[in-house]
Scaffold this motif. Structure first.
Motif, PDB file in Angstrom:
ATOM      1  N   LEU A   1     -52.380   8.592 -46.975  1.00 56.42           N
ATOM      2  CA  LEU A   1     -53.001   8.838 -48.611  1.00 56.42           C
ATOM      3  C   LEU A   1     -53.589   7.788 -49.665  1.00 56.42           C
ATOM      4  O   LEU A   1     -54.890   8.754 -49.888  1.00 56.42           O
ATOM      5  N   ILE A   2     -52.753   6.608 -49.695  1.00 53.43           N
ATOM      6  CA  ILE A   2     -53.406   5.999 -50.791  1.00 53.43           C
ATOM      7  C   ILE A   2     -54.555   5.439 -49.881  1.00 53.43           C
ATOM      8  O   ILE A   2     -55.188   5.623 -50.796  1.00 53.43           O
ATOM      9  N   GLU A   3     -54.897   4.726 -49.293  1.00 50.46           N
ATOM     10  CA  GLU A   3     -56.637   4.268 -48.626  1.00 50.46           C
ATOM     11  C   GLU A   3     -57.642   5.525 -48.240  1.00 50.46           C
ATOM     12  O   GLU A   3     -58.334   4.900 -48.856  1.00 50.46           O
ATOM     13  N   GLY A   4     -56.753   6.645 -48.115  1.00 53.20           N
ATOM     14  CA  GLY A   4     -57.944   7.917 -48.169  1.00 53.20           C
ATOM     15  C   GLY A   4     -58.327   8.423 -48.882  1.00 53.20           C
ATOM     16  O   GLY A   4     -59.705   8.366 -49.682  1.00 53.20           O
ATOM     17  N   MET A   5     -57.410   7.842 -50.681  1.00 55.82           N
ATOM     18  CA  MET A   5     -58.417   8.486 -51.508  1.00 55.82           C
ATOM     19  C   MET A   5     -58.917   7.313 -52.179  1.00 55.82           C
ATOM     20  O   MET A   5     -60.312   7.819 -52.933  1.00 55.82           O
ATOM     21  N   ALA A   6     -58.599   6.038 -52.392  1.00 49.38           N
ATOM     22  CA  ALA A   6     -59.802   5.229 -52.290  1.00 49.38           C
ATOM     23  C   ALA A   6     -61.081   4.908 -51.889  1.00 49.38           C
ATOM     24  O   ALA A   6     -62.135   4.994 -52.381  1.00 49.38           O
ATOM     25  N   ARG A   7     -60.632   5.727 -50.030  1.00 51.06           N
ATOM     26  CA  ARG A   7     -61.886   5.329 -49.841  1.00 51.06           C
ATOM     27  C   ARG A   7     -62.916   6.863 -49.655  1.00 51.06           C
ATOM     28  O   ARG A   7     -64.486   6.700 -50.024  1.00 51.06           O
ATOM     29  N   ALA A   8     -62.418   8.417 -50.411  1.00 54.27           N
ATOM     30  CA  ALA A   8     -62.759   8.800 -50.688  1.00 54.27           C
ATOM     31  C   ALA A   8     -63.080   8.820 -51.828  1.00 54.27           C
ATOM     32  O   ALA A   8     -65.086   9.012 -52.509  1.00 54.27           O
TER      33      ALA A   8
END
Length: 681
Positions: A461-468
């Motif tokens: 979640l943490i990395e995906g939020m930043a990527r999105a």
């Protein structure tokens, strides 16, 4: 014969009020102490929600079949190859089926699995997910020992092993590879050891394809399964520094190009938090390079990997007006140490704002509230007020992150203002796809920087939020790291390192390049490009962009002839699957299922649509219908309290609440009814 009447002495109005207040206080205490965390565990068993494990009352059944986990890590350059071996042993007197939910790296490309049963070795095959599940169920019913490995999230896996007979020692080995992406010339390897309990909102439960549930031990209770980890590190330059902020290490070979690392024996549990290994090479810079792999057979594909260190950040002289929305998770799983760490982080983040900045703070759990109706200037008084508010908050309740995100998206913003949304959370939710979709749909309104707080956060979640959100992810495991991470965010926001980034190839036939479009480079991370190539390698790789001090261009030429690691095949496929998954999350449904399935089958990779299955063709259990199902409990992540379990927002009142309300209702009736009766008489 009638009974003698007993004179009725009704309470006075004051007496009734005091009586009701006393019972209301009792009711409040009853509601306070009747929480899901205190409920009878045996009644809390829900297949898709985290729950506390209970010891078996059935003699002859081993409730803890996982006996050990051994992790062997080999790092060559920037590629890690990891072998995880888990031993399941049935020490009971009945056949069992073991189910175990465990974590993996967010970048892991799981490419192989095998099962060892006595002297027999069963090599698992990759199959379409439903087909693998059907085969597993059939083998289980037939009494055959079998193992099924499924992906629940890119970083959460579920292992099922059927027909483990009394006395059996079953070893399940899985292998994965991942690319290590350095930051600020520091390289890092992370091995998560435990999946944090995920909150699954009632609204999302029906639509997220199955939440991540499982059994947990109580706070502070260590797992009975042993844990060992070894790392072998081979690098082109001398390893100058190596350390772990999470575990005590035994290090051999520091100062050379080969370093061996293992866990230092200690009485403290090692498998209740992420294992983190950081190291630096001589030269204090990221090693740029171009690695090639040529397929060995006729018609096999060739792959390349390019990694380029970006230029150093230069502070921009002119910065647009900036607005910051700090969104802070104060749910039950953040109670205690994670929230205390978040407070330290926020004091550093908000305390470093410029007077010309504006900001607001949202606190969310089951609901959300803002510090102010609209963003306020970053004056000393407003900053002090925000810090006081944050300091007073406590953790509790559910984690309704989607409504919080929708509220942030609805906040008005002036066109000339550059808005950054800073999420602070442990990420223990199961609605990752919906969160990513919401962020992408509002990308023109803000960038997202996500801070994961805790010893074993949901990095997906943490990395995906930043990527999105085209931002950056930060992980803070200890309060003393907060100041450095806050300073790093400040540097990133003030000065993007490289914009308008483009990669090109001169004199070379390349195709299927990932990513299709390079994002802006932030925070000292390298530019990474992967792809395939045809023919002889005779060209050059060129990376161009615009840095703060002018145009930027760097050229790489391969120094080898296709003798790089074969892991480039899986790493490229893993990158392509991640891109397709991001696209699917944006579109909703299973729009990319066919492509992801094909990639999984072609490159033998575990995905959301493919699974590994291993079946022993011998019938070993003559009466499989009597097999006992056993869920392997995980320890709670270090620093996470019992309040993280059973934090759902119930659609109906909890039993304790109902009981309390009935008590109050009874008291009211008892107090009011006599007076009404007297008035009638």
């Amino acid at each position: 014969m009638s009974r003698p009447l007993i004179p009725y002495q009704p309470l006075s109005r004051t007496g009734r009020v005091l009586w009701c207040m006393a019972l209301a206080l009792f009711s409040a205490l009853l509601m306070l102490f009747w929480s899901p965390a205190h409920a009878d565990d045996s009644e809390a068993l829900k297949p898709e929600s985290p729950y506390f494990a209970v010891n078996s009352h059935e003699p002859g059944t081993d409730r803890l079949p996982l006996k050990s986990t051994t992790v062997d890590v080999k790092i060559a350059g920037v590629i890690a190859d990891v072998t995880v071996t888990q031993h399941y042993r049935n020490e009971g007197q009945r056949p069992i089926e073991a189910r175990y939910v465990f974590p993996g790296s967010t970048q892991a490309a799981v490419y192989a699995m095998k099962v060892t049963l006595g002297d027999r070795v069963l090599t698992a095959r990759i199959k379409e997910k439903e087909a693998a599940r059907i085969e597993y169920q059939a083998a289980k019913r037939e009494g055959k020992t079998s193992a099924l490995l499924e992906q629940r999230r890119p970083n959460v896996f579920e292992m099922n092993v059927a027909n483990i007979l009394p006395g059996d020692d079953v070893a399940v080995e899985l292998r994965y590879t991942e690319l290590l992406r350095p930051t600020d010339a520091q390289y890092g390897f992370v091995f998560p050891t435990v999946v944090g309990p995920r909150y699954n909102s009632p609204a999302a439960a029906a639509g997220n394809g199955g939440a991540i549930g499982g059994a947990y031990l109580k706070q502070g209770v260590a797992s009975n399964a042993s844990f060992a980890l070894r790392v072998s590190l081979d690098t082109p330059l001398v390893v100058k520094e190596i350390a772990s902020p999470s575990h005590e290490l035994v290090i051999d070979g520091l100062g050379s190009t080969h370093v061996a690392v293992s866990l230092k024996p200690t009485e403290k549990p090692a498998n209740n938090r992420d294992f983190i290994l950081n190291y630096r090479l001589a030269g204090d810079r990221i090693e740029s390079g171009l690695v090639l792999y040529r397929g060995e057979g006729e018609g096999d594909e060739n792959f390349f990997l390019a990694m380029v260190e970006p230029p150093k950040a230069v502070a921009s002289r002119q910065i647009n007006p900036r607005d910051y929305i700090f969104v802070v998770d104060i749910s039950g799983s953040m109670h205690g140490y994670p929230l205390d760490t978040a407070k330290v982080l926020l004091r550093n983040l908000i305390g470093s704002l410029r007077p010309s900045d504006t900001f607001n703070v949202m606190l969310f759990s089951g609901s959300s509230r803002m510090l102010a109706p609209a963003s306020v200037p970053a004056t000393r008084a407003n900053i002090d007020q925000a810090i006081r508010t944050i300091h007073e908050m406590g953790g509790g309740g559910s984690t309704e992150i989607v409504p919080a995100l929708k509220r942030v998206a609805a906040l008005p913003k002036a066109e000339e203002v550059s808005r950054s949304v800073i999420f602070v959370t442990d990420g223990y939710v199961s609605v990752e796809a919906e969160v990513f979709r919401l962020i992408r749909q509002n990308l023109n309104q803000f960038n997202v920087f996500s801070f994961g707080i805790g010893t074993s956060v949901n990095r997906h979640l943490i990395e995906g939020m930043a990527r999105a959100g085209q931002g950056e992810a930060f992980i803070v495991t200890k309060p003393e790291q907060a100041a450095a991470q806050a300073e790093r965010l400040r540097r990133i926001i003030e000065a993007p390192v490289l914009t308008q980034v483009k990669a090109s190839f001169e004199g070379l036939d390349t195709y299927d390049v990932e990513p299709l479009q390079l994002p802006d480079v932030l925070g000292g991370r390298p530019v990474v490009v992967m792809g395939k190539w045809r023919g002889a390698w005779a060209g050059r790789f060129v990376i161009e962009g615009r840095a703060a001090d002018g145009p930027y261009r760097q050229v790489l030429t391969a120094q080898q002839d296709g003798k790089g690691p074969s892991a480039l095949r899986q790493l490229w496929a893993r990158q392509r699957i991640a891109a397709l998954s991001d696209q699917e999350a944006l579109e909703g449904g299973n729009t990319q299922k066919a492509q992801i399935t094909e990639l999984g089958l072609t490159y033998s990779l575990l995905t959301q649509y493919t699974s590994f299955i291993a079946v022993d063709q011998r019938v070993r259990n003559p009466d499989p219908s009597q097999t006992q199902k056993v869920d392997q409990p995980s320890p709670l992540p270090e620093g996470v309290s019992d309040q993280a379990i059973g934090a759902e927002v119930p659609s109906t009142p909890e039993p304790g609440a109902i009981a309390a309300l009935l008590v109050v209702l009874g008291v009211v009736v008892a107090g009011v009814w006599p007076s009404r009766r007297r008035r009638k008489e």
